[in-house]
Write a protein that holds these residues in place. Structure first.
Motif, PDB file in Angstrom:
ATOM      1  N   ASN A 239       0.815  -1.215   0.000  1.00 61.76           N
ATOM      2  CA  ASN A 239       0.000   0.000   0.000  1.00 61.76           C
ATOM      3  C   ASN A 239       0.851   1.268   0.000  1.00 61.76           C
ATOM      4  O   ASN A 239       0.503   2.279   0.615  1.00 61.76           O
ATOM      5  N   LYS A 240       1.970   1.205  -0.725  1.00 62.39           N
ATOM      6  CA  LYS A 240       2.843   2.357  -0.891  1.00 62.39           C
ATOM      7  C   LYS A 240       2.832   2.801  -2.353  1.00 62.39           C
ATOM      8  O   LYS A 240       2.795   1.971  -3.266  1.00 62.39           O
ATOM      9  N   VAL A 241       2.859   4.116  -2.563  1.00 63.19           N
ATOM     10  CA  VAL A 241       2.933   4.654  -3.924  1.00 63.19           C
ATOM     11  C   VAL A 241       4.357   4.497  -4.430  1.00 63.19           C
ATOM     12  O   VAL A 241       5.301   5.039  -3.845  1.00 63.19           O
ATOM     13  N   VAL A 242       4.522   3.755  -5.511  1.00 65.18           N
ATOM     14  CA  VAL A 242       5.860   3.545  -6.080  1.00 65.18           C
ATOM     15  C   VAL A 242       6.112   4.437  -7.290  1.00 65.18           C
ATOM     16  O   VAL A 242       7.268   4.632  -7.687  1.00 65.18           O
ATOM     17  N   ASP A 243       5.049   4.969  -7.884  1.00 63.92           N
ATOM     18  CA  ASP A 243       5.212   5.886  -9.013  1.00 63.92           C
ATOM     19  C   ASP A 243       3.946   6.714  -9.150  1.00 63.92           C
ATOM     20  O   ASP A 243       2.843   6.255  -8.800  1.00 63.92           O
ATOM     21  N   GLN A 244       4.080   7.944  -9.670  1.00 60.38           N
ATOM     22  CA  GLN A 244       2.920   8.796  -9.859  1.00 60.38           C
ATOM     23  C   GLN A 244       3.214   9.855 -10.913  1.00 60.38           C
ATOM     24  O   GLN A 244       4.365  10.213 -11.151  1.00 60.38           O
ATOM     25  N   ILE A 245       2.152  10.340 -11.527  1.00 57.76           N
ATOM     26  CA  ILE A 245       2.269  11.421 -12.504  1.00 57.76           C
ATOM     27  C   ILE A 245       1.148  12.413 -12.231  1.00 57.76           C
ATOM     28  O   ILE A 245       0.109  12.077 -11.657  1.00 57.76           O
ATOM     29  N   LEU A 246       1.363  13.657 -12.664  1.00 55.38           N
ATOM     30  CA  LEU A 246       0.355  14.703 -12.565  1.00 55.38           C
ATOM     31  C   LEU A 246       0.294  15.408 -13.906  1.00 55.38           C
ATOM     32  O   LEU A 246       1.328  15.860 -14.424  1.00 55.38           O
ATOM     33  N   THR A 247      -0.894  15.489 -14.488  1.00 51.74           N
ATOM     34  CA  THR A 247      -1.048  16.120 -15.795  1.00 51.74           C
ATOM     35  C   THR A 247      -2.349  16.892 -15.821  1.00 51.74           C
ATOM     36  O   THR A 247      -3.114  16.886 -14.846  1.00 51.74           O
ATOM     37  N   ARG A 248      -2.614  17.575 -16.918  1.00 54.23           N
ATOM     38  CA  ARG A 248      -3.862  18.332 -17.058  1.00 54.23           C
ATOM     39  C   ARG A 248      -4.619  17.826 -18.282  1.00 54.23           C
ATOM     40  O   ARG A 248      -4.021  17.544 -19.322  1.00 54.23           O
ATOM     41  N   ILE A 249      -5.934  17.733 -18.137  1.00 55.35           N
ATOM     42  CA  ILE A 249      -6.774  17.246 -19.222  1.00 55.35           C
ATOM     43  C   ILE A 249      -7.960  18.183 -19.404  1.00 55.35           C
ATOM     44  O   ILE A 249      -8.226  19.043 -18.560  1.00 55.35           O
ATOM     45  N   GLY A 250      -8.668  18.012 -20.522  1.00 59.08           N
ATOM     46  CA  GLY A 250      -9.878  18.774 -20.788  1.00 59.08           C
ATOM     47  C   GLY A 250     -10.940  17.860 -21.371  1.00 59.08           C
ATOM     48  O   GLY A 250     -10.624  16.865 -22.032  1.00 59.08           O
ATOM     49  N   PHE A 251     -12.200  18.199 -21.125  1.00 57.37           N
ATOM     50  CA  PHE A 251     -13.316  17.410 -21.637  1.00 57.37           C
ATOM     51  C   PHE A 251     -13.796  18.036 -22.942  1.00 57.37           C
ATOM     52  O   PHE A 251     -14.228  19.195 -22.977  1.00 57.37           O
ATOM     53  N   LYS A 252     -13.714  17.249 -24.027  1.00 57.74           N
ATOM     54  CA  LYS A 252     -14.189  17.728 -25.316  1.00 57.74           C
ATOM     55  C   LYS A 252     -14.512  16.537 -26.205  1.00 57.74           C
ATOM     56  O   LYS A 252     -14.050  15.413 -25.969  1.00 57.74           O
ATOM     57  N   GLU A 253     -15.321  16.785 -27.239  1.00 47.63           N
ATOM     58  CA  GLU A 253     -15.640  15.746 -28.216  1.00 47.63           C
ATOM     59  C   GLU A 253     -15.762  16.393 -29.585  1.00 47.63           C
ATOM     60  O   GLU A 253     -16.476  17.388 -29.755  1.00 47.63           O
ATOM     61  N   THR A 254     -15.043  15.852 -30.570  1.00 50.40           N
ATOM     62  CA  THR A 254     -15.061  16.398 -31.923  1.00 50.40           C
ATOM     63  C   THR A 254     -15.782  15.443 -32.869  1.00 50.40           C
ATOM     64  O   THR A 254     -15.671  14.220 -32.741  1.00 50.40           O
ATOM     65  N   GLU A 255     -16.506  16.020 -33.816  1.00 49.73           N
ATOM     66  CA  GLU A 255     -17.245  15.229 -34.808  1.00 49.73           C
ATOM     67  C   GLU A 255     -17.274  15.979 -36.131  1.00 49.73           C
ATOM     68  O   GLU A 255     -17.187  17.217 -36.159  1.00 49.73           O
ATOM     69  N   ILE A 256     -17.401  15.240 -37.213  1.00 48.58           N
ATOM     70  CA  ILE A 256     -17.666  15.821 -38.524  1.00 48.58           C
ATOM     71  C   ILE A 256     -18.993  15.262 -39.007  1.00 48.58           C
ATOM     72  O   ILE A 256     -19.155  14.047 -39.155  1.00 48.58           O
ATOM     73  N   LYS A 257     -19.947  16.141 -39.233  1.00 47.97           N
ATOM     74  CA  LYS A 257     -21.265  15.756 -39.732  1.00 47.97           C
ATOM     75  C   LYS A 257     -21.477  16.439 -41.074  1.00 47.97           C
ATOM     76  O   LYS A 257     -21.541  17.673 -41.132  1.00 47.97           O
ATOM     77  N   GLY A 258     -21.563  15.633 -42.132  1.00 44.86           N
ATOM     78  CA  GLY A 258     -21.639  16.225 -43.465  1.00 44.86           C
ATOM     79  C   GLY A 258     -20.349  16.956 -43.748  1.00 44.86           C
ATOM     80  O   GLY A 258     -19.257  16.379 -43.709  1.00 44.86           O
ATOM     81  N   ASN A 259     -20.449  18.257 -44.026  1.00 42.20           N
ATOM     82  CA  ASN A 259     -19.263  19.072 -44.284  1.00 42.20           C
ATOM     83  C   ASN A 259     -18.966  20.029 -43.130  1.00 42.20           C
ATOM     84  O   ASN A 259     -18.235  21.010 -43.308  1.00 42.20           O
ATOM     85  N   THR A 260     -19.515  19.748 -41.955  1.00 47.59           N
ATOM     86  CA  THR A 260     -19.388  20.676 -40.835  1.00 47.59           C
ATOM     87  C   THR A 260     -18.621  20.032 -39.689  1.00 47.59           C
ATOM     88  O   THR A 260     -18.839  18.869 -39.356  1.00 47.59           O
ATOM     89  N   PHE A 261     -17.729  20.804 -39.099  1.00 44.19           N
ATOM     90  CA  PHE A 261     -16.947  20.347 -37.948  1.00 44.19           C
ATOM     91  C   PHE A 261     -17.639  20.800 -36.668  1.00 44.19           C
ATOM     92  O   PHE A 261     -18.012  21.972 -36.526  1.00 44.19           O
ATOM     93  N   TYR A 262     -17.790  19.863 -35.742  1.00 41.74           N
ATOM     94  CA  TYR A 262     -18.472  20.153 -34.487  1.00 41.74           C
ATOM     95  C   TYR A 262     -17.528  19.913 -33.315  1.00 41.74           C
ATOM     96  O   TYR A 262     -16.786  18.927 -33.280  1.00 41.74           O
TER      97      TYR A 262
END
Length: 375
Positions: A239-262
């Motif tokens: 129950n000891k931490v042997v490795d760890q990382i800290l990063t930053r993320i964002g919530f997003k979702e991309t789509e192409i519908k027809g000829n339009t980028f969403y």
């Protein structure tokens, strides 16, 4: 050490395709891909000595070079460790087996021309040498090796399913049980925590998946660059931490519908400009202050995106794009500008794919990223 050489050399196309370029046969070092000049190849030699901290003795030690053009050999204490090609894609070596107590010597030989140089025919200053960050770092024998962040918004683009695919790698005998935890934080408040089932390292590398539901997360866009802090921890059976990382993320979702980028269900228009990692005094060694100034100007004049023509940028560029709110069209260092015909040569297929893979693995978790390939 910073070394620069001549910016360009001609390359001879096969006879049937010489009409596609402007080169001639009268140069004494004209060659045909994938050949390189055998008499003219400017070379830089880099050497330093390092004494490692005592607490690194039981660790795995890695040398990472973010950007080095165009080909390089690495030696540690006189032993050849490896070879690398690709000016703008990172190279990383596990140098643990080559180290000795006390002082260690690291030497790198950098060649301007290689068969990989034909995929670095971008419209820019064709300088050679080491021009990105160089890292020496140590990890525990079992470590968090890589991770993939997926944010899947629901049909109304309100709530999200957060999935983390974490690669754990072992450099010693396997068998001990481990578990991975993840913590998502915003503005100092813990949003959610995840814990994997215990697993045993039955092989050199294992992928562990964590999933959680996030209710109505703040969405990342150019207008609202909302970021979360993600922490990953690797725990052993004690129950000891042997490795760890800290990063930053964002919530997003991309789509192409027809000829339009969403983006997040909303149609958007990309107002982008091209950018090179070039500095009037530092060459390709881009500094953070210049990136800040560039981004302030872009936001001032209502740009919302940058095309990183024609290769991946430095890491700081993407980190700051996350903060400023700029969409990044990330490009692979695959441009045979003066010798387009190499794109049809099977000899280069693996090289094209390798550079794309290394770009994606390095950059895939940045929320600012859009992808294309300039080949």
């Amino acid at each position: 050490i910073s070394t620069t050489w001549s910016l360009h050399r001609p390359a001879d196309a096969p006879p049937a395709r010489r009409n596609r370029g402007s080169v001639t046969n009268d140069s004494h070092f004209t060659v045909t891909p994938p050949e390189v000049p055998d008499e003219y190849n400017p070379t830089g030699a880099y050497r330093t000595t390092i004494t490692f901290p005592p607490d690194w003795q039981a660790q795995q030690v890695f040398l990472r070079l973010e950007k080095i053009a165009s080909a390089s050999f690495l030696w540690v204490n006189g032993q050849e460790v490896g070879y690398h090609e690709g000016a703008h894609e990172p190279s990383e070596y596990n140098i643990t087996p080559y180290l000795q107590p006390g002082t260690n010597t690291i030497a790198i030989l950098v060649l301007k021309f290689s068969d990989g140089y034909y995929l670095e025919g971008q419209d820019y200053w064709r300088l050679a040498g080491i021009f990105g960050d160089v890292w020496l770092y140590a990890t525990p024998p079992v470590r968090l090796y890589d991770w993939q962040v997926l944010t899947d918004l629901d049909d109304t683009y309100t709530d999200a399913q957060l999935t983390l695919n974490v690669d754990v790698r072992s450099y010693k005998s396997v068998g001990q049980p481990y578990r991975v935890t993840g913590t998502l934080v915003r503005d100092g408040k813990t949003i959610t925590q995840m814990t994997s089932p215990a697993f045993t390292m039955s092989q050199e590398q294992q992928t562990v998946s964590l999933e959680t539901f996030v209710e109505n997360p703040a969405k990342w866009t150019a207008e609202t660059p909302e970021l979360y802090r993600l922490g990953l921890q690797l725990w052993n059976e004690e129950n000891k931490v042997v490795d760890q990382i800290l990063t930053r993320i964002g919530f997003k979702e991309t789509e192409i519908k027809g000829n339009t980028f969403y983006l997040n269900g909303v149609p958007i228009k990309i107002n982008a400009m091209n950018s090179h990692m070039q500095h009037p005094r530092l060459g390709h060694a881009m500094d953070e202050e210049t990136i800040h100034e560039d981004f302030k100007l872009l936001k001032q004049f209502n740009f919302n995106a940058v095309r990183t023509s024609h290769y991946p940028p430095v890491n700081q560029y993407l980190e700051l794009a996350n903060e400023y709110g700029l969409y990044i069209i990330d490009e692979t260092g695959d441009e045979a500008h003066a010798t387009e015909y190499v794109s049809e040569m099977p000899t280069y297929t693996a090289m094209y794919r390798d550079r794309v893979k290394r770009m994606v693995l390095r950059d895939r978790n940045y929320p600012c990223l859009f992808y294309t390939s300039d080949a």
